[in-house]
Design a protein around this motif. Structure first.
Motif, short mmCIF file in Angstrom:
data_model
loop_
_atom_site.label_atom_id
_atom_site.label_comp_id
_atom_site.label_asym_id
_atom_site.label_seq_id
_atom_site.Cartn_x
_atom_site.Cartn_y
_atom_site.Cartn_z
N UNK A 146 38.03 30.50 51.37
CA UNK A 146 38.06 32.20 50.56
C UNK A 146 37.38 31.45 49.26
N UNK A 147 37.78 31.01 48.35
CA UNK A 147 37.59 30.78 47.59
C UNK A 147 35.92 30.79 47.05
N UNK A 148 35.65 29.44 47.81
CA UNK A 148 34.55 28.41 47.54
C UNK A 148 33.22 30.23 47.90
N UNK A 149 33.82 30.75 49.15
CA UNK A 149 32.29 31.84 49.81
C UNK A 149 32.38 32.91 48.97
N UNK A 150 33.54 33.39 47.70
CA UNK A 150 33.77 34.41 47.40
C UNK A 150 32.85 33.76 46.27
N UNK A 151 32.90 33.29 45.65
CA UNK A 151 32.16 32.80 44.94
C UNK A 151 30.38 32.69 44.86
N UNK A 152 30.13 31.69 46.33
CA UNK A 152 28.98 31.64 46.73
C UNK A 152 28.47 33.29 46.83
N UNK A 153 29.02 33.58 47.64
CA UNK A 153 28.65 34.98 46.86
C UNK A 153 28.55 36.28 46.74
N UNK A 154 28.52 35.85 45.05
CA UNK A 154 28.53 36.46 44.16
C UNK A 154 27.61 35.88 43.41
N UNK A 155 27.03 34.51 43.53
CA UNK A 155 25.68 34.63 42.41
C UNK A 155 23.89 35.29 43.51
N UNK A 156 23.32 35.37 43.06
CA UNK A 156 22.96 35.90 42.67
C UNK A 156 21.79 35.39 43.89
#
Length: 798
Positions: A146-156
């Motif tokens: 979940x943490x990795x998904x949130x971090x990736x989705x917050x990238x441009x």
């Protein structure tokens, strides 16, 4: 004149330019293949892409290595990306490399929205519910995903949320972004005219490109790396400005120059047998990476490498000794000897030598998968050591006293027979992993008081110390397959995850109901467990698969936080009581004696969806008609309320995709209330108002499952360019046909004509005997008009 840049300012090109992470069945034959072609058309751009079918549960070390050896990762988030644990593990690794090594990441949202990824909505929510119910996916792993998904989705990133969007333009934008990022990785140091001219002449000779006057240095470096050359630019001041060296064809490295300013020496997967003989002045050397150099047998004297911080020797299978000078490097932070199979001891060849570890800066030491027989007593002097890896050390039987700085201690699959009593003094220890330590039969009376994770799975532990209840920080306790463990003491109230799968316990911890933070309870294959006591109301995931329980307690309905319930292979279970309305995933596959069941409603009063109920009764051949009728009735009730979906999600990105419910049970006919049905695997229907379709209900009848079908069966439904994919857990042979019924929101861009054609595809040897479609229209909040006899008997199958 030498450049004023420090040695480590020079960027060392990696093996690959781009790593592509993607879900094969979604994008392999369309978007990803086009993207790959476009990237490879760029001269000297090297892409790693894995074309192997991602069917295994464990991602390979080769893929992890490929991610580490890439400059950039492109993550193609598609509809079914997170249904693959393989993809999720790739994602975690990619984001770790971004944090630790400045790895560039480009997320591509292909027919999904960033919010769907960030918040796990729609198909991502369904996939996570399935992952959460599998015992091997513990809370920590789910949190990492979940943490990795949130971090990736917050990238441009790049977006393509509609099927008819211009993919060629999107791919062009991605390629431009990749090239820009690659070029920006050149050294920012000054390059004087002499070096520039020299570089041009060198490239003309090596690459046969004499006509070029301007040189793109990044791509030159990449190409030279592939040509297996060693390039050293020395402008007379002994300042070595080297490129990464491909040492695959070199056996011995003899540095004739004086490498005083050499900052990084990267030679992974080389064929080196040794480096050099004499002592070298390496006062600026900070990193040595010889990872995977399988022929390497020995190391030289590094006593003059006073600033060396990291030594990576993982996978150096023939390395039999480590020069004693390494153990006196005061700046050394990381020493990785993982997989050095011939390494039996630290220090020189003299077995009588008492090694003194003088490593005041050492934080991470890995000796996992080595043949190390013992650790020197002086390891206690490594007062900054926080991570000690000793997994798969088959000859390691005991531990000396360890430094109090240790936080993570990994001893899984070692031959450790006991832990030292002094372990209680490790006041900073948070993780203690003793998985599959077959010689371990007991624990010390007292354990470190701040331990958070304790893994004893597969050990021969016979009892747990009573002091366990005093570990007020303990959250995760893994006891899977501890077959000698007969009883449990009271557990600390901090416990969040308890895994007792495969144990012989006839009862659960005496204070189970008081564990108010317990969310995950795994009791899979606890064959001696006949009944359940009252459970804490905090339970969210409960796995009872393979137990001999005959019924669930009446208080079960009070578990208001329970979302996932697994009852697979409960061969003595005869009935299910009313389940809590919080249930989102119910798996009762192969409960061959199950007769009655009461399933939860899909919608709460007022029409708000509760979640995405996934209800599976595969091979529950005795499930009575009343139970099946009730299940169909609730499915129909759900369909009647789907008009609310349009208003609930009306201005929300979440409406892009949402599965509303999914049911599988024995049966052979499509319900009467399906308007459109056929005895083939495809169907074309005519709709009056295609743009008003908000969802579709689908139903298929599957033939009996053959014995070699496998655990999972993949389904694909195609309507125009829109493709929906999902899986059904089969698990074993069945003589019964099965009805699969589900509903999901409909991608409106698909509804461009009045004639809609649907094609159903199922893999393996299962046949699709019948299929049905029920389009559901927006009705402005009015009750949906579905032709249905009011009498209950009409709810039965045809």
């Amino acid at each position: 004149m030498a450049s004023s840049s420090p040695p480590n300012a020079f960027h060392v090109p990696k093996k690959y330019d781009v790593f592509i992470s993607f879900r094969g069945k979604d994008t392999r034959d369309n978007f990803v293949s086009h993207l790959l072609s476009s990237l490879e058309r760029q001269k000297r751009t090297h892409v790693f892409i894995d074309y192997k079918l991602q069917l295994g549960s464990e991602i390979s070390e080769e893929l992890f290595k490929a991610i580490e050896d890439s400059e950039i990762s492109i993550i193609v988030f598609s509809e079914n990306y997170v249904s693959s644990r393989w993809c999720l593990d790739e994602l975690v690794k990619i984001m770790e490399c971004k944090k630790e090594n400045g790895h560039d990441v480009i997320p591509v949202f292909y027919h999904v929205l960033p919010s769907q990824v960030r918040n796990q909505r729609g198909s991502y929510k369904i996939a996570f519910q399935k992952h959460a119910g599998k015992p091997e996916n513990n809370t920590a792993m789910l949190a990492k995903w979940r943490e990795a998904m949130v971090e990736a989705a917050n990238l441009s990133g790049k977006h393509s949320c509609k099927e008819n969007e211009n993919e060629a333009k999107l791919i062009e934008e991605i390629v431009k972004d990749v090239l820009c990022k690659l070029r920006s990785r050149e050294s920012s140091g000054d390059h004087d005219q002499l070096l520039h001219d020299l570089r041009g002449k060198l490239v003309s000779k090596l690459l046969d490109e004499g006509r070029k006057t301007e040189v793109d240095t990044y791509f030159i470096e990449r190409e030279l790396l592939r040509r297996k050359v060693m390039v050293v630019l020395d402008d007379g001041t002994n300042a070595v400005k080297g490129m990464r060296l491909d040492m695959s064809a070199i056996r011995d490295l003899d540095l004739k120059f004086c490498p005083k300013k050499l900052g990084i020496l990267l030679m992974p997967e080389s064929r080196l047998r040794k480096l050099w003989d004499e002592v070298k002045d390496l006062q600026n050397l900070k990193i040595i990476d010889l990872n995977g150099s399988r022929q390497l047998k020995e190391l030289p004297d590094f006593s003059l490498a006073l600033n060396l911080e990291e030594i990576v020797l993982a996978g150096c299978e023939r390395l039999c000794r480590v020069h004693s000078s390494i153990f006196s490097l005061h700046s050394l932070v990381v020493l990785n000897l993982d997989g050095c199979k011939k390494l039996k001891r630290l220090g020189g060849e003299n077995l009588s030598e008492v090694l003194n570890l003088d490593l005041p800066s050492l934080e991470r030491l890995s000796l996992s998968r080595s043949n190390i027989e013992s650790l020197p007593a002086s390891i206690k002097q490594c007062t900054k050591l926080i991570d000690l890896g000793l997994e798969d050390c088959k000859k390691l039987q005991y531990l000396p006293e360890l430094p109090q700085s240790i936080q993570d201690l990994y001893l899984g699959r070692s031959n450790i027979e006991r832990l030292p009593a002094s372990i209680k003094q490790l006041t900073k220890l948070t993780k203690l992993f003793l998985t599959d330590c077959e010689k371990l039969r007991s624990l010390p009376p007292e354990l470190p008081q701040f331990i958070k994770e304790l893994a004893l799975s597969g050990s021969n532990i016979e009892s747990l110390p009573p002091s366990l209840t005093q570990l007020e920080k303990l959250t995760n306790l893994y006891l899977q397959d501890c077959n000698k463990l007969k009883s449990l003491p009271e557990l600390p109230k901090s416990i969040e995850l308890l895994d007792l799968s495969g144990t012989n316990n006839e009862s659960l911890p005496p204070n189970l109901t008081q564990l108010e933070k317990l969310t995950n309870l795994y009791l899979k294959d606890c064959n001696k467990l006949k009944s359940l006591p009252e459970l804490p109301k905090s339970i969210e995931i409960l796995v009872l698969s393979g137990t001999d329980i005959e019924s669930l307690p009446p208080s079960f309905t009070q578990l208001e936080k329970l979302t996932n319930l697994y009852l697979r292979d409960c061969n003595k279970l005869k009935s299910l009581p009313e389940l809590p309305q919080s249930i989102k995933y119910l798996e009762s596959n192969n409960c061959t004696l199950l007769v009655t069941a009461v399933t939860p409603e899909v919608f709460a009063p007022g029409g708000a969806p509760r979640g995405v109920p996934m209800i599976n009764f595969v091979n529950c051949v005795k499930l009575d008609k009343q139970a099946r009728c009730s299940i169909l009735e609730k499915a129909y009730s759900s369909i009647r309320q789907i008009h609310h979906i349009d208003s609930v999600y009306e201005d929300s990105e979440e409406f892009l995709y949402a599965c509303i419910f999914h049911i599988c049970m024995p049966g052979s006919r499509i319900p009467k209330w399906f308007k459109h049905k056929t005895k083939t695997d495809s169907i074309t229907i005519r709709v009056d108002q295609p743009l008003q379709i908000v969802a579709c209900a689908y139903c298929v009848v599957l033939s009996p499952f053959p014995p070699n079908q496998g655990k999972e069966t993949f389904f694909t439904i195609q309507c125009g360019k829109s493709i929906s994919c999902w899986t059904l857990n089969v698990g074993r042979e069945s003589n019964s046909c099965h009805v699969v019924l589900w509903a999901e929101t409909f991608t409106r861009s698909t509804c461009t004509t009045s004639d809609l054609s649907f094609k159903f595809v199922v893999d393996g040897e299962i046949n699709m005997e019948r299929c049905g479609i029920f389009p559901i229209y927006a009705n402005q909040g009015k009750p949906l008009d579905v032709p249905m006899d009011r009498k209950r008997k009409r709810m039965r199958e045809e």
